[in-house]
Structures are given as structure tokens and as C-alpha cells.
Design a protein around this motif. Structure first.
Motif, PDB file in Angstrom:
ATOM      1  N   ASP A  20       0.742  -1.248   0.197  1.00 43.45           N
ATOM      2  CA  ASP A  20       0.076   0.110   0.100  1.00 43.45           C
ATOM      3  C   ASP A  20       0.800   1.283  -0.063  1.00 43.45           C
ATOM      4  O   ASP A  20       1.536   1.564   1.007  1.00 43.45           O
ATOM      5  CB  ASP A  20      -0.765  -0.150   1.237  1.00 43.45           C
ATOM      6  CG  ASP A  20      -1.904   1.135   1.213  1.00 43.45           C
ATOM      7  OD1 ASP A  20      -1.873   2.131   0.307  1.00 43.45           O
ATOM      8  OD2 ASP A  20      -2.992   0.908   2.067  1.00 43.45           O
ATOM      9  N   LYS A  77       0.060   4.389   0.069  1.00 41.38           N
ATOM     10  CA  LYS A  77      -0.337   5.127   0.936  1.00 41.38           C
ATOM     11  C   LYS A  77       0.415   5.108   2.451  1.00 41.38           C
ATOM     12  O   LYS A  77       0.620   6.156   3.089  1.00 41.38           O
ATOM     13  CB  LYS A  77      -1.917   5.188   1.415  1.00 41.38           C
ATOM     14  CG  LYS A  77      -2.707   5.553   0.014  1.00 41.38           C
ATOM     15  CD  LYS A  77      -4.159   5.760   0.545  1.00 41.38           C
ATOM     16  CE  LYS A  77      -5.126   5.479  -0.898  1.00 41.38           C
ATOM     17  NZ  LYS A  77      -5.279   4.015  -0.683  1.00 41.38           N
ATOM     18  N   ASN A 107      -7.574  -5.733  -4.525  1.00 42.95           N
ATOM     19  CA  ASN A 107      -6.851  -4.650  -5.092  1.00 42.95           C
ATOM     20  C   ASN A 107      -5.609  -5.286  -5.999  1.00 42.95           C
ATOM     21  O   ASN A 107      -5.203  -6.450  -5.945  1.00 42.95           O
ATOM     22  CB  ASN A 107      -6.202  -3.919  -3.995  1.00 42.95           C
ATOM     23  CG  ASN A 107      -7.451  -3.101  -3.273  1.00 42.95           C
ATOM     24  OD1 ASN A 107      -8.437  -2.691  -3.940  1.00 42.95           O
ATOM     25  ND2 ASN A 107      -7.151  -3.310  -2.033  1.00 42.95           N
ATOM     26  N   LYS A 158      -1.875   2.233  -4.993  1.00 39.25           N
ATOM     27  CA  LYS A 158      -1.453   3.406  -5.397  1.00 39.25           C
ATOM     28  C   LYS A 158      -1.730   4.618  -4.493  1.00 39.25           C
ATOM     29  O   LYS A 158      -2.844   4.483  -4.110  1.00 39.25           O
ATOM     30  CB  LYS A 158      -1.678   3.913  -6.850  1.00 39.25           C
ATOM     31  CG  LYS A 158      -1.090   3.006  -7.778  1.00 39.25           C
ATOM     32  CD  LYS A 158      -0.912   3.677  -9.195  1.00 39.25           C
ATOM     33  CE  LYS A 158       0.071   2.630 -10.030  1.00 39.25           C
ATOM     34  NZ  LYS A 158      -0.233   2.607 -11.420  1.00 39.25           N
ATOM     35  N   GLY A 159      -0.919   5.506  -4.151  1.00 40.13           N
ATOM     36  CA  GLY A 159      -1.126   6.740  -3.357  1.00 40.13           C
ATOM     37  C   GLY A 159       0.212   7.043  -2.664  1.00 40.13           C
ATOM     38  O   GLY A 159       1.384   6.629  -3.177  1.00 40.13           O
ATOM     39  N   SER A 160      -0.003   8.212  -1.911  1.00 42.84           N
ATOM     40  CA  SER A 160       1.525   8.725  -1.376  1.00 42.84           C
ATOM     41  C   SER A 160       1.257   8.722   0.290  1.00 42.84           C
ATOM     42  O   SER A 160      -0.013   9.035   0.770  1.00 42.84           O
ATOM     43  CB  SER A 160       1.985   9.801  -2.027  1.00 42.84           C
ATOM     44  OG  SER A 160       1.574  10.919  -1.367  1.00 42.84           O
ATOM     45  N   GLU A 205      -0.966  11.553   1.557  1.00 43.83           N
ATOM     46  CA  GLU A 205      -2.556  11.383   1.585  1.00 43.83           C
ATOM     47  C   GLU A 205      -3.140  10.878   3.108  1.00 43.83           C
ATOM     48  O   GLU A 205      -4.130  11.158   3.293  1.00 43.83           O
ATOM     49  CB  GLU A 205      -2.796  10.479   0.707  1.00 43.83           C
ATOM     50  CG  GLU A 205      -2.949  10.832  -0.728  1.00 43.83           C
ATOM     51  CD  GLU A 205      -3.020   9.903  -1.826  1.00 43.83           C
ATOM     52  OE1 GLU A 205      -3.908   8.762  -1.407  1.00 43.83           O
ATOM     53  OE2 GLU A 205      -2.662   9.658  -2.965  1.00 43.83           O
ATOM     54  N   ARG A 206      -2.110  10.429   4.007  1.00 39.39           N
ATOM     55  CA  ARG A 206      -2.407   9.978   5.067  1.00 39.39           C
ATOM     56  C   ARG A 206      -2.717  11.289   6.088  1.00 39.39           C
ATOM     57  O   ARG A 206      -3.276  11.066   7.042  1.00 39.39           O
ATOM     58  CB  ARG A 206      -1.535   8.979   5.745  1.00 39.39           C
ATOM     59  CG  ARG A 206      -1.501   7.776   5.223  1.00 39.39           C
ATOM     60  CD  ARG A 206      -0.422   6.718   5.922  1.00 39.39           C
ATOM     61  NE  ARG A 206       0.820   7.312   5.885  1.00 39.39           N
ATOM     62  CZ  ARG A 206       1.929   7.137   6.410  1.00 39.39           C
ATOM     63  NH1 ARG A 206       1.815   6.180   7.448  1.00 39.39           N
ATOM     64  NH2 ARG A 206       3.442   7.628   6.221  1.00 39.39           N
TER      65      ARG A 206
END
Lengths: 48, 299
Positions: B235, B237, B287, B292-294, B297-298
Motif C-alpha cells: 500500500d 499510501k 486490489n 497506489k497513493g502517497s 495522503e494519510r
């Protein structure tokens, strides 16, 4: 649907595997495997 | 999730490996009398490289069985064994190597011996790792299939000339108790022992050299890691690119980039040590392997 799409190839391999097992049993391959596995395999243990 | 978790997880894996090896090689009378089990459970293959000539073995070796069927004059293809590979591969991939293979367990134990410098891989790893596919293609498939005698019967080339599992789990226990077999052991037994000793010594220094470079069963299961129903996920994120997963990986794999590499034996150490819990494993995941994410974003 997303879950099935994400696991399509795994599910396909599983289905084909079950079909193959059935075909192998039907052809008598199990007996060949069993016959090899119940006698000491001299090649396997390094006697030749 | 830290080093302590990694150790705890390592102990759990060792326990599972030992229990599975004991259960599937539990025919004690065989060890005492120098004979092998002949019951119907030997129609079924075990998932790991478990020699069926081991006195305790309650199941068949899938690689030995594949050669037995291919070298038989009756068949040119084994639906039964390929079907078995498809099912095990589709379910868990190389998790078998990390958790259920008795020869993997032996190499793990050898690598724990505190002797000399420990290495994750050999020099030339990039091309050496392809050797296992050559072993599978040539010794397990082509030679048993095409080098046949006058009645059309081939030989199990991999078992005969290379397999160290057969020498260790089959050869030695049988020869120690069975005098008749001892008297006929010759140059081939010497050759196989040379391979076994070399691998034992190498395993003390390098992590699982047989699995990484020679095992045809690992080669088969490696094709399934990306598609198996049990897979790893990262993940992004949560991932902070700290690289702890790669540092802790006994095979030096960049798990945060390739969570389902064909080389991964799914020992689970990366999951246990990940400080943010970004690496997960799921059965039948919904999934992709990289979510995806960074980390921003948390916030």
C-alpha cells in the motif's frame, strides 16, 4: 466482480488444474506415480 | 512491527516447517527397518521436494513423479502432475518453498549456523538464478522424455544425477540400516554425496543456494507468484520507501517495488518488519499488488 477480475488468472489455473487432475486419474497416471513411489527408487537415492 | 516481530514470525515459520516435515515423513517403522511406506497415500504428491524414497515419506515427490510419468513409455505428458502444479501454484505459489519444503528447512537450519560471513546471494546471481529453469527443462522434462532405452523407458535424470534431497532423506537413512543397499553403493552415490556436501557447505554461507539456483520445483512455482490467489500487496499510501523490507529479506528482494517476485519464497519477514504495515498478504485480494497513493495522503 472486481475480486474475480483481479484473480482471473489464478482462478483459471485452479480450474484447469482440477480438470488436468481428473484427466490424469482417468488415464491411469496415478498408478504410475504410486508404483514408482512405493518401491525404493535406486536412482533417487544415488545407487543407480 | 519491528525486529522482535520478525523474530517471532521466523519462529512461527520454523515451527510450521518442522511440524509439516514430521507429519509428512511420519512413517517411523521405515527408518527403523530400512524400508519405505507402501500405502495408498503415496498416490498423492506432497507440495515440496520430499523424496518418496525417504523411509518416512507418506506421499510422493512431485518432481520425481513428473519424471516417472514422462519417462514411462505410456505417456508423453502428465496431466496429473501438471494439474497438481497448477492447483498448488494457483493457490499459494512459492509459499510452499518458504513454509512446507523439507529441503528448504534443512537449508534454513544450516544458514543459522554462526560460522563465517553470511551472504544473501552468490556473485553472478543475475544469471545463476536462471539455472533452475534449465534444470527443469533439461533434467526433469527433456531427458526423461527423449533419452529412452529399446523398450521406450527413460530415466529420472534429475533424481539420478542432481537431487540432494534424495541423497539426504532417502539415500542416507536407507543405507545406514539396509546392508544390502550399502553393498551396492558406488560412484553414483559418491557423486551425489559430493553435491550434497557442496550444498551443505554453501548453505551455511549463502541463503538457500539450492532453492535460488537449482530447484526445478521452485522454478515451476515461481511462475505462479504473480497470479496465485494468495498474494502480497504494498500500500503506497503507507509505504515510506525506507527499504527495511529489502534489507530484512533473506533473498534481498525489493518487496516494496515487486511484492510478488518469482524469486520470493513468501517467508513473510518483510511483512513482519515493515514499520508502517504497508506490506500485506491476502487470499483472493480485491486490489492490485501495488495500491497506489502517497504517504502525504494519510495526513
Amino acid at each position: 466482480m472486481g475480486r474475480i477480475r483481479n484473480n482471473f488468472w489464478g482462478l483459471s489455473a485452479l480450474g484447469i488444474g482440477l480438470l488436468f487432475i481428473w484427466a490424469g486419474i482417468h488415464r491411469g497416471e496415478v498408478f504410475t506415480v504410486w508404483n514408482k513411489a512405493i518401491y525404493i527408487c535406486l536412482e533417487c537415492i544415488g545407487i543407480g | 512491527m519491528d525486529r522482535k516481530q520478525g523474530t517471532k514470525q521466523g519462529r512461527l515459520r520454523l515451527g510450521v516447517q518442522m511440524i509439516f516435515a514430521a507429519l509428512t515423513n511420519g512413517y517411523v517403522a521405515g527408518f527403523l527397518q530400512g524400508k519405505i511406506y507402501q500405502g495408498t497415500s503415496k498416490q498423492l504428491c506432497l507440495p515440496g521436494l520430499n523424496c518418496y524414497s525417504c523411509p518416512g515419506a507418506l506421499g510422493a515427490c512431485p518432481i520425481g513423479s513428473l519424471q516417472a510419468v514422462l519417462s514411462s513409455r505410456n505417456y508423453g505428458f502428465s496431466f496429473y502432475i501438471v494439474g497438481f502444479f497448477l492447483i498448488i501454484g494457483a493457490l499459494v505459489g512459492r509459499l510452499v518453498c518458504g513454509w512446507l519444503c523439507p529441503f528448504g528447512l534443512v537449508q534454513d537450519l544450516l544458514h543459522r549456523i554462526p560460522l563465517g560471513k553470511k551472504r544473501k546471494k552468490l556473485p553472478g546471481h543475475g544469471w545463476l538464478r536462471w539455472l533452475k529453469y534449465g534444470v527443469l527443462g533439461i533434467l526433469v522434462i527433456l531427458l526423461p522424455l527423449f533419452v529412452v532405452d529399446e523398450v521406450g523407458q527413460g530415466s529420472p535424470w534429475f533424481c539420478e544425477y542432481l537431487c540432494p534431497s534424495g541423497t539426504l532423506f532417502g539415500g542416507w537413512p536407507l543405507l545406514l540400516v539396509n546392508e544390502g543397499l550399502r553393498s551396492v553403493a558406488g560412484w553414483l552415490f559418491a557423486w551425489k554425496n559430493l553435491i550434497l556436501v557442496a550444498l551443505i557447505l554453501l548453505s551455511v554461507a549463502v541463503y538457500r543456494p539450492f532453492c535460488q539456483y537449482f530447484c526445478p520445483l521452485g522454478a515451476v512455482y515461481s511462475w505462479f507468484n504473480k497470479i496465485s490467489l494468495y498474494r502480497y500487496q504494498v500500500d503506497l499510501k503507507s509505504c515510506v520507501n525506507c527499504g527495511i523490507c529489502q534489507k530484512s529479506c533473506p533473498l534481498d528482494l525489493p518487496v516494496f517495488q515487486i511484492p510478488n517476485s518469482g524469486e520470493c519464497i513468501r517467508c513473510g519477514k518483510c511483512k513482519a518488519v515493515c514499520p508502517t504495515g504497508a506490506i500485506q498478504s491476502r487470499f483472493f485480494p480485491g486490489n492490485n499488488e501495488i495500491i497506489k497513493g502517497s504517504p502525504l495522503e494519510r495526513m
